[in-house]
Design a protein around this motif. Structure first.
Motif, PDB file in Angstrom:
ATOM      1  N   ASP A 163     -49.517 -19.412   5.768  1.00  0.00           N
ATOM      2  CA  ASP A 163     -49.384 -19.453   7.220  1.00  0.00           C
ATOM      3  C   ASP A 163     -48.031 -20.058   7.584  1.00  0.00           C
ATOM      4  O   ASP A 163     -47.620 -21.063   6.994  1.00  0.00           O
ATOM      5  N   LYS A 165     -47.484 -21.752   9.951  1.00  0.00           N
ATOM      6  CA  LYS A 165     -47.740 -23.088  10.511  1.00  0.00           C
ATOM      7  C   LYS A 165     -47.868 -24.155   9.416  1.00  0.00           C
ATOM      8  O   LYS A 165     -48.047 -25.334   9.725  1.00  0.00           O
ATOM      9  N   HIS A 166     -47.821 -23.727   8.157  1.00  0.00           N
ATOM     10  CA  HIS A 166     -47.916 -24.684   7.038  1.00  0.00           C
ATOM     11  C   HIS A 166     -46.824 -25.738   7.218  1.00  0.00           C
ATOM     12  O   HIS A 166     -45.676 -25.400   7.524  1.00  0.00           O
ATOM     13  N   LYS A 170     -41.028 -24.289   6.613  1.00  0.00           N
ATOM     14  CA  LYS A 170     -39.571 -24.214   6.813  1.00  0.00           C
ATOM     15  C   LYS A 170     -38.816 -24.582   5.537  1.00  0.00           C
ATOM     16  O   LYS A 170     -37.889 -23.888   5.133  1.00  0.00           O
TER      17      LYS A 170
END
Length: 177
Positions: A163, A165-166, A170
């Protein structure tokens, strides 16, 4: 992070003596370095194996900076060496991620032995090498047939992240850009 025990990385025989003989050696070391950097970010444990370092030299210095436990062996399969085998998790819930040299000898025999023990294995195709590229191609074919999952580093890392969103997305995606 929950990933800690889902994976274990096995770095097989990425030793300096192989450098002149393996065309993709610099890329292979670079890709393995990215994998080990991601492993630090994601708390994935790793092990290094060295085939007869007296004759073949030690692990490439670019990879020894990671402070990873190292096991010397003379057996081609890491699972045929008692102390090396002891370090490898044989929990079937832990996917073994395998990289290294040579694809058709030590990598092949280690992965085959893991598969025989019903272990899930991912071989990182861009982080394995053989002196003869045809041998690498054949070993990938055989290992896939035997049940190993063959992936690129990029596929593998995004598969681990799952994901965008992990929390490490980045940092990890920066490694492969």
């Amino acid at each position: 992070m929950h990933h800690t025990s889902e994976y274990q990385i096995l770095v097989i025989d990425i030793q300096t003596r192989f450098q002149p003989h393996i065309q993709i050696y610099p890329e292979l070391v670079n890709t393995t370095g990215k994998l080990l950097t991601a492993a630090e970010l994601l708390s994935i444990p790793a092990l290094i194996f060295e085939q007869y370092p007296k004759g073949l030299g030690h692990t490439d210095p670019a990879l020894t900076q990671f402070q990873i436990e190292c096991h010397e062996k003379t057996t081609f399969s890491a699972l045929n060496d008692a102390s090396a085998k002891e370090a490898i998790s044989l929990d079937p819930a832990v996917t073994k991620i395998v990289v290294g040299i040579e694809a058709h000898v030590c990598v092949y025999q280690t992965v085959r032995d893991l598969l025989t023990l019903q272990q899930p294995v991912v071989v990182v195709a861009d982080a394995i090498g053989s002196r003869d590229t045809q041998n690498k191609t054949w070993s990938i074919e055989q290992l896939r047939h035997d049940g190993a999952v063959i992936m690129s580093l990029e596929s593998l890392l995004f598969d681990i992240l799952k994901d965008a969103k992990h929390p490490q997305f980045k940092s990890v995606s920066k490694l492969i850009r």
